[in-house]
Write a protein that holds these residues in place. Structure first.
Motif, mmCIF file in Angstrom:
data_model
loop_
_atom_site.group_PDB
_atom_site.id
_atom_site.type_symbol
_atom_site.label_atom_id
_atom_site.label_comp_id
_atom_site.label_asym_id
_atom_site.label_seq_id
_atom_site.Cartn_x
_atom_site.Cartn_y
_atom_site.Cartn_z
ATOM 1 N N CYS A 11 0.845 -1.179 0.000
ATOM 2 C CA CYS A 11 0.000 0.000 0.000
ATOM 3 C C CYS A 11 0.888 1.238 0.000
ATOM 4 N N LYS A 34 0.300 3.955 1.366
ATOM 5 C CA LYS A 34 0.286 4.598 2.682
ATOM 6 C C LYS A 34 0.776 3.672 3.787
ATOM 7 N N CYS A 35 0.255 2.463 3.782
ATOM 8 C CA CYS A 35 0.528 1.558 4.897
ATOM 9 C C CYS A 35 1.805 0.748 4.693
ATOM 10 N N CYS A 66 -6.492 -1.151 -0.434
ATOM 11 C CA CYS A 66 -6.018 -1.535 0.881
ATOM 12 C C CYS A 66 -7.192 -1.733 1.834
ATOM 13 N N THR A 88 -7.108 -1.487 4.908
ATOM 14 C CA THR A 88 -6.960 -0.582 6.048
ATOM 15 C C THR A 88 -7.355 0.851 5.700
ATOM 16 N N CYS A 89 -6.771 1.371 4.643
ATOM 17 C CA CYS A 89 -6.995 2.777 4.317
ATOM 18 C C CYS A 89 -7.740 2.969 3.004
#
Ligand code: ZN
Length: 70
Positions: free
Chosen positions: A8, A10-11, A28, A30-31
Motif C-alpha cells: 500500500c 500509505k501503509c 487496501c 486498512t486505508c
C-alpha cells in the motif's frame, strides 16, 4: 490457502491471505488506498494435498510381483 503480498502506498507492504480463485486486491483493507501486488519471494506456493505427489519411485515398478506368476 496462499498468502499474497501487497504494498500500500500509505501503509506499506502487507500480506493478505486469499483463495486462489479470489480476485487480487486493488484497494487496501486498512486505508482503502490503491495497492500494488508484489511477486512473492522464494517462499512461494507449495502444492500439497490430494492430487499432488512426487513420482520419483521408478525402481519398484514390478519387482516383487512377477516371480510367482510363471
Ligand atoms: Zn493502506
Amino acid at each position: 490457502m496462499p498468502i499474497y503480498e501487497y504494498k500500500c502506498s500509505k501503509c506499506g507492504p502487507f500480506e493478505q491471505k486469499q483463495s486462489m480463485k479470489d480476485d487480487p486486491l486493488t484497494h487496501c483493507p486498512t486505508c482503502d488506498g490503491p495497492v500494488q501486488r508484489l511477486i512473492s519471494r522464494s517462499v512461494g506456493i507449495v502444492f500439497k494435498g490430494p492430487g499432488f505427489y512426487i513420482n520419483d519411485s521408478k525402481s519398484d515398478s514390478s519387482h516383487s510381483k512377477d516371480t510367482s506368476a510363471s
